[in-house]
Enzyme design. Structure first.
Site, PDB file in Angstrom:
ATOM      1  N   LYS A 154       0.854  -1.195   0.000  1.00 19.71           N
ATOM      2  CA  LYS A 154       0.000   0.000   0.000  1.00 19.71           C
ATOM      3  C   LYS A 154       0.887   1.240   0.000  1.00 19.71           C
ATOM      4  O   LYS A 154       1.663   1.459   0.922  1.00 19.71           O
ATOM      5  CB  LYS A 154      -0.918   0.010   1.218  1.00 19.71           C
ATOM      6  CG  LYS A 154      -1.953   1.124   1.177  1.00 19.71           C
ATOM      7  CD  LYS A 154      -2.855   1.066   2.393  1.00 19.71           C
ATOM      8  CE  LYS A 154      -3.988   2.081   2.266  1.00 19.71           C
ATOM      9  NZ  LYS A 154      -3.478   3.452   2.140  1.00 19.71           N
TER      10      LYS A 154
ATOM     11  N   GLU B 268      -1.091   5.169  -8.107  1.00 15.20           N
ATOM     12  CA  GLU B 268      -0.764   6.050  -6.991  1.00 15.20           C
ATOM     13  C   GLU B 268       0.400   6.954  -7.410  1.00 15.20           C
ATOM     14  O   GLU B 268       1.433   6.472  -7.899  1.00 15.20           O
ATOM     15  CB  GLU B 268      -0.366   5.234  -5.756  1.00 15.20           C
ATOM     16  CG  GLU B 268      -0.345   6.009  -4.474  1.00 15.20           C
ATOM     17  CD  GLU B 268      -1.683   5.987  -3.744  1.00 15.20           C
ATOM     18  OE1 GLU B 268      -1.784   6.594  -2.669  1.00 15.20           O
ATOM     19  OE2 GLU B 268      -2.623   5.352  -4.263  1.00 15.20           O
TER      20      GLU B 268
ATOM     21  N   PHE C 191      -1.256   0.343 -10.988  1.00 22.21           N
ATOM     22  CA  PHE C 191      -1.642  -1.007 -10.591  1.00 22.21           C
ATOM     23  C   PHE C 191      -2.871  -1.523 -11.326  1.00 22.21           C
ATOM     24  O   PHE C 191      -3.309  -2.643 -11.092  1.00 22.21           O
ATOM     25  CB  PHE C 191      -1.862  -1.126  -9.078  1.00 22.21           C
ATOM     26  CG  PHE C 191      -2.725  -0.059  -8.461  1.00 22.21           C
ATOM     27  CD1 PHE C 191      -4.078   0.012  -8.706  1.00 22.21           C
ATOM     28  CD2 PHE C 191      -2.158   0.880  -7.613  1.00 22.21           C
ATOM     29  CE1 PHE C 191      -4.862   0.981  -8.124  1.00 22.21           C
ATOM     30  CE2 PHE C 191      -2.932   1.853  -7.017  1.00 22.21           C
ATOM     31  CZ  PHE C 191      -4.303   1.906  -7.272  1.00 22.21           C
TER      32      PHE C 191
ATOM     33  N   LYS D 258      -5.750  -8.441  -2.951  1.00 24.18           N
ATOM     34  CA  LYS D 258      -6.671  -8.314  -4.082  1.00 24.18           C
ATOM     35  C   LYS D 258      -7.038  -9.681  -4.635  1.00 24.18           C
ATOM     36  O   LYS D 258      -6.226 -10.606  -4.654  1.00 24.18           O
ATOM     37  CB  LYS D 258      -6.045  -7.457  -5.197  1.00 24.18           C
ATOM     38  CG  LYS D 258      -5.860  -5.993  -4.808  1.00 24.18           C
ATOM     39  CD  LYS D 258      -5.381  -5.158  -5.978  1.00 24.18           C
ATOM     40  CE  LYS D 258      -5.289  -3.685  -5.597  1.00 24.18           C
ATOM     41  NZ  LYS D 258      -4.833  -2.840  -6.726  1.00 24.18           N
TER      42      LYS D 258
END
Length: 1005
Positions: free
Chosen positions: A318, A385, A425, A490
């Site tokens: 993350k 991100e 991602f 995920k």
């Protein structure tokens, strides 16, 4: 349909009247028109905001239907909110017209990206109001406005942390008018557009002065909430959208445009075409978000629905940056042949910062993307991100440096020490095709083939495949060691879900894992006032370490505390009350000009980093037990180190400031922890070699210890026995066999300490399962209770089940007692009922079977024959719920009637046999759950009292359509609610009736 570029252009200019109207007609010829002026502004809060706020305050069941409506059954909060919103929208359509955009801009100000940010927050508004009302800034009201987080005087004290409420208290003393004003919603929008464009304080002051002159205090209070975009009326945008149009939420998810939702969907009978339901290039969408971790790792992985054929899930780091979507399109008319757009998660356009083309001189990123796309890629949308990369450290820079790095890159390309890096991602659109319906695994394959990474500019975010918890725990160790944000798990079999949190993506942060970090005993040395529901009190605390070697100016030593960390998480209302009780009357206001350097030392010298609002002498303070994930470097605290993700665990009433942690003790702990981690890594690496070398000859053991026992024995870890001392005398015999050494390691792993004598520590817990010499001696003494090892095992097992209360010890039961004194026996007997069923512990299947057999043998139960008693019981339960008690799980679906139409037809669909059986099992199980929780489950033929129609989550259009038609004929006045079986399952799991909006069958079904 109008282009998105048109929708992104401002619709308001500095001119008014005919010119602006013509301009709007040219841009949006199909927009709806209102036949009358907009409603007065005060109608908004009188008929919408205030009623919704009242529903938010009142518990469910306090409002009743009028006589004749559904037999007087109570309205749940969801229905009441929808009724309020529906009344307002109906009134608007009747009295004003179909263009509700002016009202929605004020109702959902945080969703209106067509109006620029105002650039003013609470303190600026407070200063402007002081000037408008000509208040002395040093007066009581002036201080209340400027220091709105601090407790005020008299009535203002109850408004601490609520800036709008504090404003109402001050304005109501000196209003320009007491009755609601005559400003219309359209006028308010025009002035707010001017306020968002006002460059200086003078223009802002003029606009706010007009509001003050034309509005009463209540109107101004709601206006301030709109400016701050902090409405909090208890209804989300999803509820407003669902009442407005069935496709509104979908259109907002793919466009992030409130104006499009209002203007394109003004007629609820006209639905979106299929080609308009997917994401579109150069049109900002609402991204999928990761679900918060609420369960153990095993349950999280299970919720991703792995199969024997495909048990894999993905682990991603993350990132601590800003969520960003990149849109790229080929355009031969521009230099470089490509155009770019960037939007954040909040739909803010960042193209000005990162660039709109390959040759954009002001682009901090796009100028480096000339060769970043594979041949044949004409257009795409990437999700990822945006982070800062520090080229000197060759690592990701801390959060909060991104915009500075981008501006530096704009000014000094190629030479800046930090730069924006886009980690991708996901890919959601490629060469004209929407990919959101494809699985994550397929999308990642498309991403790998479409992108040619640009080093430290645009890169594909890596992932690891995993099948169990061990891989997650190992990844967590890595991110903790690297001071990273956490992990995201995920499901590679999942589609992309716009504007939704779902179990297919789940966050795992280090602070949730019990094996990381230490519990430290720290002294509170300062406090910070909170806002919102924590307003008016100290909501977080500055904790310090004792520096015993500090020297006073008079010679000798004095005890001083160095700032170490700020703790604000983990406190309950009872914890705050406990801290207040022990420190009441001992707090002092922090004076930056005269800081209490004799007691407290902050970082930064005169800058006074992390300066608290209030401070307290260490000898007057309390000690907190604080849990953290790791230790990280920080120049914001005095010793140069701080805790990462600190959380309050409990108040240490047994310790004072003298016995709390010192600077040197903490440094020693840190060094020991690092050494233990290295040794543990070595032991893990060499454990296989040790097992291979072992012979049949058992090595010598001393005092019941096996040298390899700790390394080989896998035990659950936690903190349930923290602060407790154990004297374990024997092995465990029942219900499972465990050696004395294994029991001692269980105690140690869960925070307790064990000793080899009864007198080695105070408050010793003596444990035995057999009558040995030691146990018999203690029993003969007659003053010491002896418990069985089963209590230790039951406490650990229950802590794993009750994830919300992992540190709650079970009360002793007779089955846990080897020997107890007479007084203790009476107390222990109260922990079970007359059938030996535990009040606090989850009963096993075998225990439950024995209890039921005993009940059937020795007890006779009459069927309930007193309706009056049942009625009184229901009323009693409802009164307790209304007064704030949690709803008993057996009353969860009380008063509701369910029908499961699909469970009656096994052969109506073309589903495969295994899928059909699985579906029937879920429906049958949900029906049993509903009955147990108080619902009435009936056949479809008994339609008069049905409140909910429950269908399978994978129900197709061919299944749902006849159900809707059938029930439309049976109950034309008010149709039962149509929900999927997930609503029953998740409401039961979370012990509350969830909002039904998220559990309706797909719109197309």
């Amino acid at each position: 349909m109008d282009s998105d570029d048109d929708y992104n252009k401002p619709t308001h200019t500095q001119h008014h009247g005919e010119t602006e109207e013509i301009d709007l007609d040219e841009k949006f010829p199909n927009r709806p028109r209102n036949q009358s002026p907009t409603l007065p502004f005060h109608v908004l809060f009188q008929t919408l905001f205030n009623p919704l706020s009242e529903i938010k305050k009142k518990p469910a069941g306090t409002a009743r239907r009028k006589v004749g409506q559904s037999g007087g059954a109570s309205l749940n909060p969801v229905e009441r909110r929808r009724e309020v919103i529906d009344r307002f929208i109906s009134r608007w359509r009747k009295e004003v017209g179909d263009d509700i955009y002016p009202a929605f801009r004020l109702i959902l100000p945080d969703k209106d990206r067509d109006r620029a940010m105002y650039g003013i927050k609470e303190k600026v508004i407070g200063k402007l109001l002081i000037k408008i009302m000509k208040i002395d800034k040093n007066s009581e009201d002036g201080l209340n406005l400027l220091n709105w987080k601090l407790p005020g005087q008299a009535a203002a004290s109850s408004m601490a942390g609520d800036f709008a409420g504090r404003c109402y208290t001050v304005i109501s003393k000196r209003p320009m008018r007491t009755e609601p004003g005559n400003m219309t919603i359209e006028e308010v929008n025009e002035r707010l557009d001017q306020l968002s464009a006002a460059p200086k304080e003078e223009q802002q002051l003029t606009i706010l002065t007009e509001f003050y002159r034309r509005m009463n205090p209540e109107e101004l209070t709601w206006l301030i909430r709109i400016i701050l975009r902090q409405m909090k009326v208890g209804a989300t945008e999803r509820t407003f959208f669902d009442v407005w149009h069935p496709d509104a939420e979908n259109l907002y998810s793919i466009s992030s445009s409130l104006r499009r939702v209002c203007w394109e969907l003004h007629d609820p009978n006209i639905r979106l075409e299929a080609e308009d339901r997917g994401i579109t290039l150069m049109q900002c969408f609402q991204p999928q978000l990761a679900q918060f971790q609420m369960h153990s790792l095993e349950r999280m992985i299970g919720r991703m629905r792995p199969t024997e054929d495909d048990p894999v899930f993905w682990i991603e780091e993350k990132l601590d940056g800003e969520r960003m979507q990149l849109h790229m399109d080929s355009d031969a008319s521009v230099p470089g042949g490509r155009t770019f757009r960037f939007w954040s998660r909040k739909a803010k356009d960042y193209t000005y910062l990162y660039g709109n083309g390959i040759h954009d001189e002001h682009g901090a990123l796009t100028r480096y993307l000339k060769d970043a796309f594979a041949d044949g890629v004409e257009s795409l949308i990437l999700d990822g991100e945006m982070i800062t990369w520090d080229t000197e450290q060759d690592a990701i820079a801390p959060f909060g440096t991104l915009k500075t790095a981008a501006l530096s890159e704009q000014r000094n390309p190629y030479s800046s020490s930090s730069r924006p890096l886009f980690r991708v991602f996901d890919i959601l659109y490629l060469n004209g095709r929407d990919l959101t319906r494809y699985t994550l695994r397929d999308r990642r394959n498309a991403l790998q083939k479409s992108i040619k990474p640009a080093h430290h500019r645009l890169e594909i975010h890596p992932y690891e495949e995993a099948t169990g918890t061990s891989e997650v725990e190992e990844s967590l160790r890595k991110v903790v060691a690297e001071a990273s944000e956490g992990l995201v798990l995920k499901n590679p079999r999942s589609p992309y879900r716009l504007n939704e949190r779902h179990d297919d993506w789940m966050k795992v942060k280090p602070e949730y894992m019990t094996e990381f970090g230490e519990s430290l005993d720290l002294v509170i040395i300062g406090g910070y006032y909170g806002s919102g529901h924590r307003g008016g009190g100290l909501a977080s605390f500055l904790c310090g370490l004792r520096a015993d070697d500090a020297h006073s100016s008079q010679g000798g030593t004095t005890t001083k505390f160095y700032s170490f960390c700020r703790v604000g998480g983990g406190f309950t209302a009872a914890d705050y009350a406990n801290v207040r009780h022990h420190t009441d009357g001992k707090w002092h206001e922090w004076n930056p000009r005269k800081p209490p350097t004799s007691y407290i030392e902050l970082a930064g010298g005169d800058a006074q980093h992390e300066r608290p609002d209030m401070w307290i002498k260490p000898e007057d303070s309390v000690v907190l037990c604080v849990k953290a994930s790791s230790v990280s470097a920080s120049d914001m605290f005095r010793i140069g180190l701080t805790l990462r993700f600190p959380r309050f665990k409990r108040l240490r009433g047994d310790k004072d400031w003298k016995s709390a942690l010192s600077v040197q003790e903490f440094l020693d702990l840190k060094a020991n922890a690092e050494q233990e981690r290295k040794e543990k890594e070595f032991n893990v690496d060499s454990s296989r070699k040790k097992r291979m070398k072992r012979t049949t000859k058992k090595p010598l053991t001393i005092a019941g210890y096996d040298a390899d026992a700790e390394a080989q024995y896998a035990i659950p870890s936690g903190h349930i026995f923290e602060g407790l001392n154990f004297y374990i005398m024997t092995d465990s015999v029942t219900p499972v066999r465990k050696s004395k050494a294994e029991l001692e390691q269980l105690v140690k792993a869960n925070g307790g300490k064990f000793y080899q004598t009864n007198s080695a520590a105070p408050d010793m817990i003596c444990v035995a399962d057999r009558r040995t010499v030691k146990a018999a001696s203690l029993q003969k003494n007659g003053t010491v209770d002896i418990i069985r090892p089963s209590w230790i095992l039951d406490c650990i097992k229950q802590s794993e089940i009750d994830v919300g209360m992992p540190d709650l010890l079970l009360p002793l039961e007779p089955r846990h007692t080897f020997y107890a004194t007479q007084d203790r026996q009476e107390q222990i007997a109260e922990s079970i009922d007359q059938f030996n069923d535990s009040y606090a512990r989850n009963t096993t299947i075998d225990e439950l079977r024995n209890i039921l057999e005993e009940m059937s043998k020795n007890h006779h139960f009459d069927k309930p024959s007193c309706p009056e008693a049942i009625r009184k019981l229901n009323e009693h339960i409802q009164e307790k719920v209304n007064s704030g008690w949690e709803l008993p799980i057996g009353w969860l679906f009380k008063g509701l009637t369910f029908v499961f139409p699909q469970s009656e037809r096994l052969d109506d669909t073309d589903l495969e046999g295994s899928t059909q059986i699985s579906r029937q099992h879920r429906l049958h199980s949900a029906g049993n759950t509903a009955r147990f929780a108080g619902a009435h489950v009936v056949d479809s033929s008994k339609s008069s009292s049905v409140t909910h129609i429950v269908v399978a989550p994978d129900a197709s259009a061919s299944e749902i359509s006849p159900i809707r038609k059938s029930w439309s004929r049976k109950a034309p006045q008010k149709l039962p609610h149509l929900v999927t079986v997930d609503w029953i399952e998740q409401s039961w799991e979370q012990r509350t009736l969830l909002d039904e909006e998220g559990f309706q069958p797909p719109k197309g079904a």
